[in-house]
Design a protein around this motif. Structure first.
Motif, PDB file in Angstrom:
ATOM      1  N   TYR A  13       0.840  -1.199   0.000  1.00 49.18           N
ATOM      2  CA  TYR A  13       0.000   0.000   0.000  1.00 49.18           C
ATOM      3  C   TYR A  13       0.880   1.257   0.000  1.00 49.18           C
ATOM      4  O   TYR A  13       0.631   2.208  -0.734  1.00 49.18           O
ATOM      5  CB  TYR A  13      -0.928  -0.043   1.212  1.00 49.18           C
ATOM      6  CG  TYR A  13      -1.810   1.170   1.374  1.00 49.18           C
ATOM      7  CD1 TYR A  13      -2.794   1.461   0.434  1.00 49.18           C
ATOM      8  CD2 TYR A  13      -1.663   2.019   2.461  1.00 49.18           C
ATOM      9  CE1 TYR A  13      -3.612   2.574   0.577  1.00 49.18           C
ATOM     10  CE2 TYR A  13      -2.483   3.127   2.618  1.00 49.18           C
ATOM     11  CZ  TYR A  13      -3.455   3.396   1.666  1.00 49.18           C
ATOM     12  OH  TYR A  13      -4.259   4.501   1.811  1.00 49.18           O
ATOM     13  N   ARG A  16       2.221   1.904  -3.417  1.00 49.43           N
ATOM     14  CA  ARG A  16       1.188   2.440  -4.325  1.00 49.43           C
ATOM     15  C   ARG A  16       0.965   3.936  -4.055  1.00 49.43           C
ATOM     16  O   ARG A  16       0.854   4.732  -4.979  1.00 49.43           O
ATOM     17  CB  ARG A  16      -0.113   1.669  -4.164  1.00 49.43           C
ATOM     18  CG  ARG A  16      -0.055   0.245  -4.653  1.00 49.43           C
ATOM     19  CD  ARG A  16      -1.377  -0.490  -4.412  1.00 49.43           C
ATOM     20  NE  ARG A  16      -1.236  -1.913  -4.510  1.00 49.43           N
ATOM     21  CZ  ARG A  16      -1.165  -2.604  -5.641  1.00 49.43           C
ATOM     22  NH1 ARG A  16      -1.216  -1.973  -6.786  1.00 49.43           N
ATOM     23  NH2 ARG A  16      -1.044  -3.910  -5.628  1.00 49.43           N
ATOM     24  N   LYS A  17       0.886   4.284  -2.771  1.00 52.08           N
ATOM     25  CA  LYS A  17       0.712   5.696  -2.412  1.00 52.08           C
ATOM     26  C   LYS A  17       1.870   6.535  -2.927  1.00 52.08           C
ATOM     27  O   LYS A  17       1.673   7.627  -3.470  1.00 52.08           O
ATOM     28  CB  LYS A  17       0.603   5.864  -0.895  1.00 52.08           C
ATOM     29  CG  LYS A  17      -0.753   5.546  -0.343  1.00 52.08           C
ATOM     30  CD  LYS A  17      -0.879   5.663   1.162  1.00 52.08           C
ATOM     31  CE  LYS A  17      -0.048   6.678   1.843  1.00 52.08           C
ATOM     32  NZ  LYS A  17      -0.327   6.848   3.261  1.00 52.08           N
ATOM     33  N   GLN A  18       3.072   6.011  -2.765  1.00 51.59           N
ATOM     34  CA  GLN A  18       4.251   6.751  -3.206  1.00 51.59           C
ATOM     35  C   GLN A  18       4.224   6.950  -4.722  1.00 51.59           C
ATOM     36  O   GLN A  18       4.506   8.040  -5.220  1.00 51.59           O
ATOM     37  CB  GLN A  18       5.529   6.017  -2.798  1.00 51.59           C
ATOM     38  CG  GLN A  18       6.791   6.792  -3.133  1.00 51.59           C
ATOM     39  CD  GLN A  18       8.035   6.097  -2.603  1.00 51.59           C
ATOM     40  OE1 GLN A  18       8.026   4.905  -2.295  1.00 51.59           O
ATOM     41  NE2 GLN A  18       9.115   6.844  -2.490  1.00 51.59           N
ATOM     42  N   MET A  20       1.567   6.965  -6.674  1.00 46.94           N
ATOM     43  CA  MET A  20       0.439   7.833  -7.035  1.00 46.94           C
ATOM     44  C   MET A  20       0.661   9.281  -6.603  1.00 46.94           C
ATOM     45  O   MET A  20       0.029  10.182  -7.122  1.00 46.94           O
ATOM     46  CB  MET A  20      -0.852   7.313  -6.398  1.00 46.94           C
ATOM     47  CG  MET A  20      -1.327   5.993  -6.950  1.00 46.94           C
ATOM     48  SD  MET A  20      -1.933   6.177  -8.615  1.00 46.94           S
ATOM     49  CE  MET A  20      -2.938   4.736  -8.759  1.00 46.94           C
ATOM     50  N   GLU A  23      -2.835  10.952  -1.294  1.00 45.45           N
ATOM     51  CA  GLU A  23      -3.419  10.172  -0.213  1.00 45.45           C
ATOM     52  C   GLU A  23      -4.716   9.560  -0.711  1.00 45.45           C
ATOM     53  O   GLU A  23      -5.655  10.288  -1.040  1.00 45.45           O
ATOM     54  CB  GLU A  23      -3.715  11.059   1.004  1.00 45.45           C
ATOM     55  CG  GLU A  23      -2.509  11.400   1.830  1.00 45.45           C
ATOM     56  CD  GLU A  23      -1.868  10.182   2.474  1.00 45.45           C
ATOM     57  OE1 GLU A  23      -2.586   9.301   2.998  1.00 45.45           O
ATOM     58  OE2 GLU A  23      -0.633  10.109   2.448  1.00 45.45           O
ATOM     59  N   PRO A  24      -4.806   8.241  -0.809  1.00 47.32           N
ATOM     60  CA  PRO A  24      -6.062   7.621  -1.204  1.00 47.32           C
ATOM     61  C   PRO A  24      -7.161   7.996  -0.211  1.00 47.32           C
ATOM     62  O   PRO A  24      -6.981   7.861   0.996  1.00 47.32           O
ATOM     63  CB  PRO A  24      -5.754   6.121  -1.158  1.00 47.32           C
ATOM     64  CG  PRO A  24      -4.268   6.043  -1.290  1.00 47.32           C
ATOM     65  CD  PRO A  24      -3.745   7.261  -0.580  1.00 47.32           C
ATOM     66  N   ASP A  94      -7.162   0.924  -1.967  1.00 50.19           N
ATOM     67  CA  ASP A  94      -5.961   0.121  -1.799  1.00 50.19           C
ATOM     68  C   ASP A  94      -5.057   0.213  -3.032  1.00 50.19           C
ATOM     69  O   ASP A  94      -3.844   0.043  -2.934  1.00 50.19           O
ATOM     70  CB  ASP A  94      -6.315  -1.334  -1.496  1.00 50.19           C
ATOM     71  CG  ASP A  94      -6.911  -1.508  -0.106  1.00 50.19           C
ATOM     72  OD1 ASP A  94      -6.826  -0.565   0.716  1.00 50.19           O
ATOM     73  OD2 ASP A  94      -7.476  -2.581   0.164  1.00 50.19           O
ATOM     74  N   GLY A  96      -4.641   2.965  -4.529  1.00 48.78           N
ATOM     75  CA  GLY A  96      -4.052   4.295  -4.446  1.00 48.78           C
ATOM     76  C   GLY A  96      -4.891   5.412  -5.018  1.00 48.78           C
ATOM     77  O   GLY A  96      -4.442   6.548  -5.114  1.00 48.78           O
ATOM     78  N   ARG A 122      -9.514   7.649   5.990  1.00 51.45           N
ATOM     79  CA  ARG A 122      -9.615   7.741   4.527  1.00 51.45           C
ATOM     80  C   ARG A 122     -11.044   8.043   4.084  1.00 51.45           C
ATOM     81  O   ARG A 122     -11.342   7.987   2.896  1.00 51.45           O
ATOM     82  CB  ARG A 122      -9.160   6.428   3.870  1.00 51.45           C
ATOM     83  CG  ARG A 122      -7.735   6.055   4.205  1.00 51.45           C
ATOM     84  CD  ARG A 122      -7.180   4.936   3.358  1.00 51.45           C
ATOM     85  NE  ARG A 122      -7.993   3.733   3.263  1.00 51.45           N
ATOM     86  CZ  ARG A 122      -7.671   2.679   2.506  1.00 51.45           C
ATOM     87  NH1 ARG A 122      -6.568   2.680   1.793  1.00 51.45           N
ATOM     88  NH2 ARG A 122      -8.437   1.612   2.485  1.00 51.45           N
ATOM     89  N   ALA A 181      -0.094  14.273  -0.946  1.00 53.44           N
ATOM     90  CA  ALA A 181       0.777  13.173  -0.526  1.00 53.44           C
ATOM     91  C   ALA A 181       1.599  13.622   0.675  1.00 53.44           C
ATOM     92  O   ALA A 181       2.166  14.717   0.673  1.00 53.44           O
ATOM     93  CB  ALA A 181       1.689  12.761  -1.675  1.00 53.44           C
TER      94      ALA A 181
END
Length: 189
Positions: A13, A16-18, A20, A23-24, A94, A96, A122, A181
Protein backbone atom coordinates in the motif's frame (compact mmCIF):
# COMPACT_ATOMS: atom_id res chain seq x y z
CA UNK A 1 -14.87 -19.86 4.39
CA UNK A 2 -13.41 -22.98 2.88
CA UNK A 3 -11.10 -22.86 -0.12
CA UNK A 4 -10.57 -19.09 0.06
CA UNK A 5 -6.97 -18.03 0.47
CA UNK A 6 -6.40 -14.29 -0.01
CA UNK A 7 -2.90 -13.66 -1.33
CA UNK A 8 -0.47 -11.06 -0.07
CA UNK A 9 0.45 -8.68 -2.89
CA UNK A 10 4.08 -8.03 -3.81
CA UNK A 11 3.31 -4.30 -4.11
CA UNK A 12 2.56 -2.67 -0.75
CA UNK A 13 0.00 0.00 0.00
CA UNK A 14 2.84 2.40 0.86
CA UNK A 15 4.45 1.74 -2.51
CA UNK A 16 1.19 2.44 -4.32
CA UNK A 17 0.71 5.70 -2.41
CA UNK A 18 4.25 6.75 -3.21
CA UNK A 19 3.80 6.04 -6.91
CA UNK A 20 0.44 7.83 -7.04
CA UNK A 21 1.77 10.83 -5.07
CA UNK A 22 -1.55 11.30 -3.29
CA UNK A 23 -3.42 10.17 -0.21
CA UNK A 24 -6.06 7.62 -1.20
CA UNK A 25 -9.34 8.99 0.13
CA UNK A 26 -13.04 8.23 -0.13
CA UNK A 27 -15.42 11.18 -0.40
CA UNK A 28 -18.95 9.88 0.25
CA UNK A 29 -21.86 12.11 -0.83
CA UNK A 30 -25.19 11.30 0.81
CA UNK A 31 -28.55 13.05 0.57
CA UNK A 32 -31.99 12.89 -0.96
CA UNK A 33 -32.64 12.10 -4.60
CA UNK A 34 -32.42 15.43 -6.42
CA UNK A 35 -30.31 17.10 -3.73
CA UNK A 36 -27.36 17.57 -6.09
CA UNK A 37 -25.06 14.71 -5.01
CA UNK A 38 -24.17 13.56 -8.51
CA UNK A 39 -23.79 17.08 -9.86
CA UNK A 40 -21.37 18.02 -7.07
CA UNK A 41 -19.53 14.70 -7.31
CA UNK A 42 -19.07 15.10 -11.08
CA UNK A 43 -17.71 18.62 -10.64
CA UNK A 44 -15.35 17.54 -7.87
CA UNK A 45 -14.10 14.58 -9.91
CA UNK A 46 -13.45 16.82 -12.92
CA UNK A 47 -11.61 19.41 -10.83
CA UNK A 48 -9.41 16.83 -9.12
CA UNK A 49 -8.67 15.04 -12.40
CA UNK A 50 -7.61 18.31 -14.08
CA UNK A 51 -5.34 18.96 -11.08
CA UNK A 52 -3.61 15.63 -11.68
CA UNK A 53 -5.24 13.44 -9.04
CA UNK A 54 -5.99 9.83 -9.90
CA UNK A 55 -9.70 9.89 -9.15
CA UNK A 56 -12.78 7.82 -9.96
CA UNK A 57 -16.50 8.42 -9.34
CA UNK A 58 -18.91 5.68 -8.31
CA UNK A 59 -22.52 6.81 -8.71
CA UNK A 60 -25.69 5.10 -7.54
CA UNK A 61 -27.36 4.81 -10.94
CA UNK A 62 -24.17 3.58 -12.62
CA UNK A 63 -23.60 0.92 -9.96
CA UNK A 64 -27.23 -0.21 -10.13
CA UNK A 65 -27.04 -0.58 -13.91
CA UNK A 66 -24.04 -2.92 -13.63
CA UNK A 67 -22.56 -4.56 -10.55
CA UNK A 68 -25.71 -4.09 -8.46
CA UNK A 69 -28.31 -4.62 -11.20
CA UNK A 70 -29.59 -7.70 -9.35
CA UNK A 71 -30.71 -5.63 -6.35
CA UNK A 72 -34.13 -4.12 -5.74
CA UNK A 73 -35.01 -1.19 -3.47
CA UNK A 74 -36.03 -3.13 -0.38
CA UNK A 75 -34.25 -2.17 2.84
CA UNK A 76 -32.19 -5.36 2.64
CA UNK A 77 -31.11 -4.73 -0.97
CA UNK A 78 -30.37 -1.06 -0.29
CA UNK A 79 -28.03 -2.13 2.50
CA UNK A 80 -26.38 -4.72 0.25
CA UNK A 81 -25.98 -2.07 -2.46
CA UNK A 82 -23.99 0.13 -0.09
CA UNK A 83 -21.97 -2.80 1.27
CA UNK A 84 -20.90 -3.77 -2.26
CA UNK A 85 -20.04 -0.19 -3.13
CA UNK A 86 -17.94 -0.03 0.03
CA UNK A 87 -16.03 -3.15 -1.02
CA UNK A 88 -15.35 -1.70 -4.48
CA UNK A 89 -14.27 1.63 -2.98
CA UNK A 90 -11.92 -0.19 -0.58
CA UNK A 91 -10.23 -2.01 -3.46
CA UNK A 92 -9.84 1.27 -5.35
CA UNK A 93 -8.38 2.99 -2.28
CA UNK A 94 -5.96 0.12 -1.80
CA UNK A 95 -4.88 0.70 -5.42
CA UNK A 96 -4.05 4.29 -4.45
CA UNK A 97 -6.98 6.12 -6.02
CA UNK A 98 -9.16 8.93 -4.75
CA UNK A 99 -12.73 7.61 -4.85
CA UNK A 100 -15.87 9.72 -4.92
CA UNK A 101 -19.20 8.02 -4.16
CA UNK A 102 -22.64 9.58 -4.67
CA UNK A 103 -25.43 7.54 -3.08
CA UNK A 104 -28.70 8.35 -1.33
CA UNK A 105 -27.45 5.93 1.39
CA UNK A 106 -30.14 6.66 4.01
CA UNK A 107 -28.91 4.10 6.54
CA UNK A 108 -26.31 5.52 8.89
CA UNK A 109 -25.27 2.02 9.93
CA UNK A 110 -24.21 1.23 6.35
CA UNK A 111 -22.28 4.49 5.92
CA UNK A 112 -20.58 3.66 9.23
CA UNK A 113 -19.81 0.17 7.91
CA UNK A 114 -18.17 1.65 4.80
CA UNK A 115 -16.17 4.03 7.00
CA UNK A 116 -14.94 1.09 9.11
CA UNK A 117 -14.13 -0.95 5.97
CA UNK A 118 -11.95 1.76 4.40
CA UNK A 119 -10.67 3.36 7.61
CA UNK A 120 -12.00 6.52 9.19
CA UNK A 121 -8.85 8.43 8.22
CA UNK A 122 -9.61 7.74 4.53
CA UNK A 123 -13.36 8.54 4.71
CA UNK A 124 -15.06 11.92 4.37
CA UNK A 125 -18.85 12.05 4.43
CA UNK A 126 -20.54 14.97 2.68
CA UNK A 127 -24.22 15.41 3.50
CA UNK A 128 -25.85 17.31 0.64
CA UNK A 129 -28.49 19.12 2.63
CA UNK A 130 -31.42 20.15 0.47
CA UNK A 131 -35.04 20.57 1.49
CA UNK A 132 -37.55 17.94 0.45
CA UNK A 133 -39.54 20.72 -1.26
CA UNK A 134 -36.62 21.60 -3.55
CA UNK A 135 -35.77 17.94 -4.21
CA UNK A 136 -39.37 17.27 -5.20
CA UNK A 137 -39.39 20.32 -7.46
CA UNK A 138 -36.25 19.03 -9.21
CA UNK A 139 -37.46 15.39 -9.33
CA UNK A 140 -35.25 14.66 -12.35
CA UNK A 141 -36.12 10.94 -12.26
CA UNK A 142 -39.80 11.23 -11.38
CA UNK A 143 -39.19 9.28 -8.17
CA UNK A 144 -41.12 11.59 -5.86
CA UNK A 145 -44.20 11.47 -8.11
CA UNK A 146 -43.98 7.68 -8.18
CA UNK A 147 -43.55 7.53 -4.40
CA UNK A 148 -46.56 9.76 -3.78
CA UNK A 149 -48.60 7.63 -6.17
CA UNK A 150 -47.48 4.48 -4.34
CA UNK A 151 -45.56 3.26 -7.39
CA UNK A 152 -42.08 3.39 -5.84
CA UNK A 153 -41.90 0.94 -2.93
CA UNK A 154 -39.30 1.54 -0.22
CA UNK A 155 -38.55 5.06 -1.35
CA UNK A 156 -36.73 7.02 1.34
CA UNK A 157 -38.06 10.53 1.84
CA UNK A 158 -35.93 11.90 4.52
CA UNK A 159 -27.89 22.80 -1.95
CA UNK A 160 -30.93 24.63 -2.05
CA UNK A 161 -29.32 27.75 -0.51
CA UNK A 162 -26.13 28.17 -2.51
CA UNK A 163 -25.01 27.79 -6.10
CA UNK A 164 -23.35 24.64 -7.42
CA UNK A 165 -20.14 26.61 -7.86
CA UNK A 166 -20.23 27.75 -4.22
CA UNK A 167 -20.84 24.18 -3.06
CA UNK A 168 -18.05 22.79 -5.24
CA UNK A 169 -15.66 25.50 -4.01
CA UNK A 170 -16.37 24.54 -0.39
CA UNK A 171 -15.77 20.87 -1.21
CA UNK A 172 -12.50 21.58 -2.98
CA UNK A 173 -11.20 23.68 -0.09
CA UNK A 174 -11.99 20.87 2.33
CA UNK A 175 -11.09 17.79 0.26
CA UNK A 176 -7.97 18.80 -1.68
CA UNK A 177 -5.70 19.24 1.38
CA UNK A 178 -6.64 15.70 2.46
CA UNK A 179 -5.30 14.33 -0.82
CA UNK A 180 -1.85 15.88 -0.66
CA UNK A 181 0.78 13.17 -0.53
CA UNK A 182 2.42 13.08 2.85
CA UNK A 183 6.23 13.01 2.79
CA UNK A 184 7.52 9.45 2.68
CA UNK A 185 10.71 8.34 4.24
CA UNK A 186 11.81 5.17 2.52
CA UNK A 187 9.58 2.44 1.25
CA UNK A 188 10.86 -1.13 1.28
CA UNK A 189 10.67 -2.87 -2.07
Amino acid sequence: MKNIYPFQPKVSYAQRKQQMQQEPSLVWFTGLSGSGKSTLALRLEHYLFIRGYKVYLLDGDNMRSGLNSDLSFTDTDRKENIRRVGEVAKLMLDAGLVVICAFISPFEEKRTLVKSMVGKDRFTEVFVNCSLHVCEARDTKGLYLKARAGLQPNFEVKTDQESIDESVHKLINYIEPLLQAKPQTTVAV
